[in-house]
Structure formats: structure tokens, C-alpha cells
Motif scaffolding. Sequence first.
Motif, PDB file in Angstrom:
ATOM      1  N   GLN A 108       2.554 -26.787   1.076  1.00  0.00           N
ATOM      2  CA  GLN A 108       1.952 -25.599   0.483  1.00  0.00           C
ATOM      3  C   GLN A 108       1.489 -25.869  -0.945  1.00  0.00           C
ATOM      4  OE1 GLN A 108       3.219 -21.382   1.176  1.00  0.00           O
ATOM      5  NE2 GLN A 108       4.112 -21.691  -0.841  1.00  0.00           N
ATOM      6  N   GLU A 109       2.162 -26.754  -1.653  1.00  0.00           N
ATOM      7  CA  GLU A 109       1.760 -27.105  -3.016  1.00  0.00           C
ATOM      8  C   GLU A 109       0.387 -27.767  -3.040  1.00  0.00           C
ATOM      9  OE1 GLU A 109       4.804 -29.584  -4.640  1.00  0.00           O
ATOM     10  OE2 GLU A 109       6.283 -27.981  -4.658  1.00  0.00           O
ATOM     11  N   LEU A 110       0.024 -28.427  -1.942  1.00  0.00           N
ATOM     12  CA  LEU A 110      -1.228 -29.183  -1.888  1.00  0.00           C
ATOM     13  C   LEU A 110      -2.338 -28.473  -1.131  1.00  0.00           C
ATOM     14  CD1 LEU A 110       0.372 -32.652  -1.103  1.00  0.00           C
ATOM     15  CD2 LEU A 110      -0.390 -31.812  -3.340  1.00  0.00           C
ATOM     16  N   THR A 111      -2.001 -27.380  -0.453  1.00  0.00           N
ATOM     17  CA  THR A 111      -3.016 -26.669   0.343  1.00  0.00           C
ATOM     18  C   THR A 111      -3.044 -25.206  -0.085  1.00  0.00           C
ATOM     19  OG1 THR A 111      -1.450 -26.152   2.125  1.00  0.00           O
ATOM     20  CG2 THR A 111      -2.668 -28.228   2.321  1.00  0.00           C
ATOM     21  N   ALA A 112      -3.117 -24.322   0.863  1.00  0.00           N
ATOM     22  CA  ALA A 112      -3.107 -22.879   0.618  1.00  0.00           C
ATOM     23  C   ALA A 112      -1.749 -22.324   1.051  1.00  0.00           C
ATOM     24  CB  ALA A 112      -4.234 -22.219   1.419  1.00  0.00           C
ATOM     25  N   PRO A 113      -1.460 -21.079   0.734  1.00  0.00           N
ATOM     26  CA  PRO A 113      -0.182 -20.496   1.140  1.00  0.00           C
ATOM     27  C   PRO A 113       0.042 -20.566   2.655  1.00  0.00           C
ATOM     28  CG  PRO A 113      -1.243 -19.084  -0.452  1.00  0.00           C
ATOM     29  CD  PRO A 113      -2.243 -20.141  -0.088  1.00  0.00           C
ATOM     30  N   ILE A 114       1.305 -20.708   3.015  1.00  0.00           N
ATOM     31  CA  ILE A 114       1.729 -20.747   4.407  1.00  0.00           C
ATOM     32  C   ILE A 114       2.599 -19.526   4.648  1.00  0.00           C
ATOM     33  CG2 ILE A 114       3.120 -22.002   6.102  1.00  0.00           C
ATOM     34  CD1 ILE A 114       2.419 -24.579   4.505  1.00  0.00           C
ATOM     35  N   SER A 115       2.289 -18.774   5.695  1.00  0.00           N
ATOM     36  CA  SER A 115       3.091 -17.611   6.070  1.00  0.00           C
ATOM     37  C   SER A 115       3.908 -17.989   7.300  1.00  0.00           C
ATOM     38  CB  SER A 115       2.158 -16.435   6.383  1.00  0.00           C
ATOM     39  OG  SER A 115       2.884 -15.370   6.917  1.00  0.00           O
TER      40      SER A 115
ATOM     41  N   ILE B  35       8.454 -20.307  12.839  1.00  0.00           N
ATOM     42  CA  ILE B  35       7.202 -19.813  13.394  1.00  0.00           C
ATOM     43  C   ILE B  35       6.170 -19.699  12.271  1.00  0.00           C
ATOM     44  CG2 ILE B  35       6.105 -17.963  14.710  1.00  0.00           C
ATOM     45  CD1 ILE B  35       8.519 -19.119  16.181  1.00  0.00           C
ATOM     46  N   LEU B  36       5.037 -20.379  12.418  1.00  0.00           N
ATOM     47  CA  LEU B  36       3.948 -20.260  11.453  1.00  0.00           C
ATOM     48  C   LEU B  36       3.044 -19.107  11.877  1.00  0.00           C
ATOM     49  CD1 LEU B  36       2.827 -23.971  10.898  1.00  0.00           C
ATOM     50  CD2 LEU B  36       4.486 -22.640   9.600  1.00  0.00           C
ATOM     51  N   HIS B  37       2.727 -18.240  10.910  1.00  0.00           N
ATOM     52  CA  HIS B  37       1.811 -17.132  11.172  1.00  0.00           C
ATOM     53  C   HIS B  37       0.428 -17.436  10.605  1.00  0.00           C
ATOM     54  CE1 HIS B  37       5.090 -14.734  12.688  1.00  0.00           C
ATOM     55  NE2 HIS B  37       5.772 -15.019  11.612  1.00  0.00           N
ATOM     56  N   GLU B  38       0.407 -18.040   9.426  1.00  0.00           N
ATOM     57  CA  GLU B  38      -0.851 -18.458   8.802  1.00  0.00           C
ATOM     58  C   GLU B  38      -0.607 -19.769   8.087  1.00  0.00           C
ATOM     59  OE1 GLU B  38      -2.749 -15.552   6.293  1.00  0.00           O
ATOM     60  OE2 GLU B  38      -1.969 -13.925   7.520  1.00  0.00           O
ATOM     61  N   ALA B  39      -1.514 -20.714   8.310  1.00  0.00           N
ATOM     62  CA  ALA B  39      -1.422 -22.015   7.642  1.00  0.00           C
ATOM     63  C   ALA B  39      -2.782 -22.697   7.725  1.00  0.00           C
ATOM     64  CB  ALA B  39      -0.370 -22.895   8.302  1.00  0.00           C
ATOM     65  N   PRO B  40      -3.140 -23.464   6.707  1.00  0.00           N
ATOM     66  CA  PRO B  40      -4.386 -24.219   6.775  1.00  0.00           C
ATOM     67  C   PRO B  40      -4.334 -25.236   7.927  1.00  0.00           C
ATOM     68  CG  PRO B  40      -3.508 -24.216   4.537  1.00  0.00           C
ATOM     69  CD  PRO B  40      -2.452 -23.649   5.436  1.00  0.00           C
ATOM     70  N   PRO B  41      -5.464 -25.524   8.558  1.00  0.00           N
ATOM     71  CA  PRO B  41      -5.482 -26.502   9.649  1.00  0.00           C
ATOM     72  C   PRO B  41      -4.871 -27.850   9.262  1.00  0.00           C
ATOM     73  CG  PRO B  41      -7.586 -25.375   9.524  1.00  0.00           C
ATOM     74  CD  PRO B  41      -6.789 -24.942   8.332  1.00  0.00           C
ATOM     75  N   LYS B  42      -5.035 -28.251   8.018  1.00  0.00           N
ATOM     76  CA  LYS B  42      -4.482 -29.537   7.544  1.00  0.00           C
ATOM     77  C   LYS B  42      -2.965 -29.583   7.730  1.00  0.00           C
ATOM     78  CE  LYS B  42      -4.612 -33.220   4.553  1.00  0.00           C
ATOM     79  NZ  LYS B  42      -4.148 -34.291   5.409  1.00  0.00           N
ATOM     80  N   VAL B  43      -2.298 -28.460   7.540  1.00  0.00           N
ATOM     81  CA  VAL B  43      -0.842 -28.412   7.696  1.00  0.00           C
ATOM     82  C   VAL B  43      -0.466 -28.733   9.137  1.00  0.00           C
ATOM     83  CG1 VAL B  43       1.159 -26.862   7.686  1.00  0.00           C
ATOM     84  CG2 VAL B  43      -0.457 -26.831   5.765  1.00  0.00           C
ATOM     85  N   VAL B  44      -1.135 -28.113  10.087  1.00  0.00           N
ATOM     86  CA  VAL B  44      -0.832 -28.358  11.504  1.00  0.00           C
ATOM     87  C   VAL B  44      -1.157 -29.807  11.864  1.00  0.00           C
ATOM     88  CG1 VAL B  44      -1.334 -27.669  13.885  1.00  0.00           C
ATOM     89  CG2 VAL B  44      -1.199 -25.932  12.076  1.00  0.00           C
ATOM     90  N   GLU B  45      -2.284 -30.315  11.406  1.00  0.00           N
ATOM     91  CA  GLU B  45      -2.657 -31.721  11.660  1.00  0.00           C
ATOM     92  C   GLU B  45      -1.578 -32.666  11.160  1.00  0.00           C
ATOM     93  OE1 GLU B  45      -6.399 -32.762   9.884  1.00  0.00           O
ATOM     94  OE2 GLU B  45      -7.453 -31.119  10.875  1.00  0.00           O
TER      95      GLU B  45
END
Length: 74
Positions: A20-27, A43-53
Amino acid sequence: MKRKYTETDKELMLKLLEMQELTAPISLSIGSVVDGQVTQGIILHEAPPKVVEDLVKDGYSCSLSETGLRVYKL
């Protein structure tokens, strides 16, 4: 009382904090309720695609449900 969260769960939480420090907020939520039953897991509700990758590259599995994207390591 027996602890239900494993070292892998703790590792994942730290990894998400660092990402999260390097991307956008994660919910996310820790556990969920499905059909009146409490389930364990992250459980992830919102996360940038990079996080999932990056999670998949690091050996985590993901499964999409009505409550969000459950992340775990086998």
C-alpha cells in the motif's frame, strides 16, 4: 484460546501494508459472514491490479466470491 491466524496470514498482512505504501490504498476485511456463518481469511475489497499481480507472483492464491477476493497461500 487457540489462535486461528497463521504465520502466513500475518506475513500477508505485512506484505499488504508494504504494498500500500507503493501503490494506492487497499480496502480489506479480516473474515466475513456468508449465509450467517463467520469465515476466516483475508478478503480484499479494493486494491490496485499491481497488488493482485504481485501476490500471485509471490505464491498466493486468490478466489473471487460475493464478499470480495479471498487471498491465501496453500
